[in-house]
Design a protein around this motif. Structure first.
Motif, PDB file in Angstrom:
ATOM      1  N   PRO A 117       0.788  -1.353   0.058  1.00 10.86           N
ATOM      2  CA  PRO A 117      -0.065   0.030   0.041  1.00 10.86           C
ATOM      3  C   PRO A 117       0.955   1.208   0.155  1.00 10.86           C
ATOM      4  CG  PRO A 117       0.309  -0.818   2.162  1.00 10.86           C
ATOM      5  CD  PRO A 117       0.722  -1.842   1.362  1.00 10.86           C
ATOM      6  N   LEU A 118       0.314   2.647  -0.232  1.00  8.56           N
ATOM      7  CA  LEU A 118       0.903   3.785  -0.156  1.00  8.56           C
ATOM      8  C   LEU A 118       0.878   4.117   1.382  1.00  8.56           C
ATOM      9  CD1 LEU A 118      -1.000   5.107  -3.125  1.00  8.56           C
ATOM     10  CD2 LEU A 118       1.280   4.671  -2.765  1.00  8.56           C
ATOM     11  N   TRP A 119       1.713   4.957   1.895  1.00  9.54           N
ATOM     12  CA  TRP A 119       1.946   5.366   3.054  1.00  9.54           C
ATOM     13  C   TRP A 119       2.127   7.089   3.108  1.00  9.54           C
ATOM     14  CZ3 TRP A 119       0.938   2.322   7.134  1.00  9.54           C
ATOM     15  CH2 TRP A 119       1.092   0.824   6.802  1.00  9.54           C
ATOM     16  N   ASP A 120       1.162   7.622   4.157  1.00  7.67           N
ATOM     17  CA  ASP A 120       1.471   8.961   4.310  1.00  7.67           C
ATOM     18  C   ASP A 120       2.288   9.290   5.449  1.00  7.67           C
ATOM     19  OD1 ASP A 120       1.450  11.776   4.742  1.00  7.67           O
ATOM     20  OD2 ASP A 120      -0.606  12.104   4.447  1.00  7.67           O
ATOM     21  N   LEU A 121       3.778   9.731   5.160  1.00  8.02           N
ATOM     22  CA  LEU A 121       4.718   9.787   6.055  1.00  8.02           C
ATOM     23  C   LEU A 121       4.715  11.080   6.892  1.00  8.02           C
ATOM     24  CD1 LEU A 121       7.474   7.846   4.585  1.00  8.02           C
ATOM     25  CD2 LEU A 121       5.736   6.940   5.705  1.00  8.02           C
ATOM     26  N   GLY A 122       4.025  11.990   6.417  1.00  8.92           N
ATOM     27  CA  GLY A 122       3.788  13.396   6.678  1.00  8.92           C
ATOM     28  C   GLY A 122       4.730  14.302   5.859  1.00  8.92           C
ATOM     29  N   LEU A 123       5.195  13.836   4.789  1.00  2.48           N
ATOM     30  CA  LEU A 123       6.089  14.537   3.653  1.00  2.48           C
ATOM     31  C   LEU A 123       5.183  15.108   2.629  1.00  2.48           C
ATOM     32  CD1 LEU A 123       8.950  11.706   3.133  1.00  2.48           C
ATOM     33  CD2 LEU A 123       8.779  13.654   4.801  1.00  2.48           C
ATOM     34  N   VAL A 124       5.518  16.312   2.360  1.00  4.03           N
ATOM     35  CA  VAL A 124       4.501  17.076   1.301  1.00  4.03           C
ATOM     36  C   VAL A 124       5.154  17.452  -0.060  1.00  4.03           C
ATOM     37  CG1 VAL A 124       3.229  19.101   1.146  1.00  4.03           C
ATOM     38  CG2 VAL A 124       3.400  18.063   3.313  1.00  4.03           C
ATOM     39  N   MET A 125       4.575  17.295  -1.069  1.00  3.50           N
ATOM     40  CA  MET A 125       4.998  17.518  -2.613  1.00  3.50           C
ATOM     41  C   MET A 125       5.272  19.072  -2.564  1.00  3.50           C
ATOM     42  SD  MET A 125       5.454  14.529  -4.133  1.00  3.50           S
ATOM     43  CE  MET A 125       5.085  15.010  -5.743  1.00  3.50           C
ATOM     44  N   ASP A 131       3.056  13.307  -0.095  1.00  4.08           N
ATOM     45  CA  ASP A 131       4.042  12.687  -0.692  1.00  4.08           C
ATOM     46  C   ASP A 131       4.039  11.381  -0.447  1.00  4.08           C
ATOM     47  OD1 ASP A 131       6.202  11.726  -2.283  1.00  4.08           O
ATOM     48  OD2 ASP A 131       7.724  12.735  -1.352  1.00  4.08           O
ATOM     49  N   LEU A 132       3.121  10.384  -0.888  1.00  9.82           N
ATOM     50  CA  LEU A 132       2.844   9.080  -0.378  1.00  9.82           C
ATOM     51  C   LEU A 132       3.984   7.989  -0.859  1.00  9.82           C
ATOM     52  CD1 LEU A 132      -1.126   8.600  -1.319  1.00  9.82           C
ATOM     53  CD2 LEU A 132       0.161   9.497   1.001  1.00  9.82           C
ATOM     54  N   ARG A 133       4.278   7.050  -0.086  1.00 14.44           N
ATOM     55  CA  ARG A 133       5.399   6.331  -0.354  1.00 14.44           C
ATOM     56  C   ARG A 133       4.962   5.069  -0.349  1.00 14.44           C
ATOM     57  NH1 ARG A 133      10.455   9.122   0.069  1.00 14.44           N
ATOM     58  NH2 ARG A 133       9.944  11.078  -0.137  1.00 14.44           N
ATOM     59  N   VAL A 134       5.446   3.800  -0.978  1.00 16.45           N
ATOM     60  CA  VAL A 134       5.158   2.454  -1.084  1.00 16.45           C
ATOM     61  C   VAL A 134       6.047   1.871  -0.265  1.00 16.45           C
ATOM     62  CG1 VAL A 134       4.708   0.468  -2.713  1.00 16.45           C
ATOM     63  CG2 VAL A 134       4.467   2.875  -3.500  1.00 16.45           C
ATOM     64  N   ALA A 135       5.211   0.685   0.619  1.00 19.19           N
ATOM     65  CA  ALA A 135       6.177  -0.286   1.335  1.00 19.19           C
ATOM     66  C   ALA A 135       5.174  -1.396   1.518  1.00 19.19           C
ATOM     67  CB  ALA A 135       6.612   0.559   2.685  1.00 19.19           C
ATOM     68  N   PRO A 157      10.135  -0.487   2.643  1.00 15.50           N
ATOM     69  CA  PRO A 157       9.833   0.322   1.536  1.00 15.50           C
ATOM     70  C   PRO A 157      10.379   0.206   0.416  1.00 15.50           C
ATOM     71  CG  PRO A 157      10.756   1.511   3.575  1.00 15.50           C
ATOM     72  CD  PRO A 157      10.985  -0.058   3.746  1.00 15.50           C
ATOM     73  N   LEU A 158       9.821   0.756  -0.690  1.00 13.75           N
ATOM     74  CA  LEU A 158      10.312   0.552  -1.963  1.00 13.75           C
ATOM     75  C   LEU A 158      11.382   1.507  -2.147  1.00 13.75           C
ATOM     76  CD1 LEU A 158      10.087  -0.332  -5.053  1.00 13.75           C
ATOM     77  CD2 LEU A 158       8.409   1.789  -5.672  1.00 13.75           C
ATOM     78  N   SER A 159      11.411   2.686  -1.578  1.00 16.57           N
ATOM     79  CA  SER A 159      12.602   3.927  -1.413  1.00 16.57           C
ATOM     80  C   SER A 159      13.019   4.023   0.018  1.00 16.57           C
ATOM     81  CB  SER A 159      12.356   5.065  -2.223  1.00 16.57           C
ATOM     82  OG  SER A 159      11.931   4.695  -3.554  1.00 16.57           O
ATOM     83  N   PRO A 160      13.797   3.177   0.669  1.00 13.04           N
ATOM     84  CA  PRO A 160      14.138   3.005   1.922  1.00 13.04           C
ATOM     85  C   PRO A 160      14.617   4.637   2.624  1.00 13.04           C
ATOM     86  CG  PRO A 160      14.891   0.956   0.999  1.00 13.04           C
ATOM     87  CD  PRO A 160      14.501   1.985  -0.204  1.00 13.04           C
ATOM     88  N   GLU A 161      15.351   5.525   1.706  1.00  9.89           N
ATOM     89  CA  GLU A 161      15.899   6.555   2.154  1.00  9.89           C
ATOM     90  C   GLU A 161      14.963   7.609   2.390  1.00  9.89           C
ATOM     91  OE1 GLU A 161      15.128   6.692  -2.302  1.00  9.89           O
ATOM     92  OE2 GLU A 161      16.539   5.029  -1.069  1.00  9.89           O
ATOM     93  N   GLY A 162      13.666   7.416   1.786  1.00 13.85           N
ATOM     94  CA  GLY A 162      12.612   8.382   2.220  1.00 13.85           C
ATOM     95  C   GLY A 162      11.826   8.097   3.828  1.00 13.85           C
ATOM     96  N   TRP A 163      12.501   7.136   4.155  1.00 13.62           N
ATOM     97  CA  TRP A 163      11.870   6.715   5.513  1.00 13.62           C
ATOM     98  C   TRP A 163      12.745   7.010   6.750  1.00 13.62           C
ATOM     99  CZ3 TRP A 163       7.039   3.606   5.769  1.00 13.62           C
ATOM    100  CH2 TRP A 163       6.466   3.562   4.424  1.00 13.62           C
TER     101      TRP A 163
END
Length: 194
Positions: A117-125, A131-135, A157-163
């Motif tokens: 699923p997509l996750w809202d980590l509190g980051l904003v575009m 800025d939803l992330r996949v994990a 996460p698909l892109s671990p650095e963003g977490w």
């Protein structure tokens, strides 16, 4: 492939001082291997891998052995752990919303890392959108997580650095549609040094 071979290769990698939460050591694993108790040896080695921070090669050997024994969840877990050694560990308590709520899951989450699923980590575009992330989700100690239930999970996460900004206590939101499907509270983060 001879099942004991990858298990014996993995056993050689375990420090003699490593002890699992149950108090077992590599000597116990080797004893079970010598008595052709391969599944018990695999379980012990899996526990020991967490006791001494094993490398991906260790987990891949255990995954090979699990595949030969047709232990599909054990194989998936060992591959999961190999990836965590490279990218880090993110654990959380996930509360799925009631199935009656819009956006909530109507079926259980499979426990072995299939759902992404997509996750809202509190980051904003830059445009102001989340800025939803996949994990992927691994459900701990259970084969699945039912709709409306709460359980311990691990995230890949698909892109671990963003977490990497997440810390225990942070809350993130799971999305599969526009309304969220659940919320997760981070309980552990452990990232490799960059």
């Amino acid at each position: 492939m001879d099942i004991p071979d990858p298990l014996r290769q993995a056993a050689v990698m375990v420090p003699q001082s490593a002890t699992s939460e149950a108090g077992t050591t590599v000597v116990d694993a080797i004893d079970y291997l010598n008595h052709n108790e391969f599944e018990i040896a695999l379980d012990i080695l899996t526990e020991l891998g967490d006791a001494y921070a094993a490398e991906p090669a260790f987990w891949n050997l255990l995954a090979d052995a699990a595949a030969e024994m047709n232990l599909h969840r054990a194989k998936a877990w060992c591959h999961w752990r190999a990836a965590e050694t490279l990218h880090g560990i993110i654990r959380a308590d996930l509360q799925l919303f009631s199935p009656e709520q819009p956006g909530a899951r109507k079926t259980a989450i499979p426990g072995d890392g299939i759902l992404r699923p997509l996750w809202d980590l509190g980051l904003v575009m830059p445009e102001g959108h989340p800025d939803l992330r996949v994990a992927r989700i691994w459900v701990e100690r259970e084969p699945r997580l039912d709709p409306g239930a709460c359980g311990s999970i691990r995230l890949a996460p698909l892109s671990p650095e963003g977490w990497r900004h997440l810390r225990p206590g942070d809350e993130i939101t799971m999305h599969e549609q526009a309304p969220p499907a659940g919320t997760a509270t981070i309980t552990q983060t452990l990232f490799p040094a960059q």
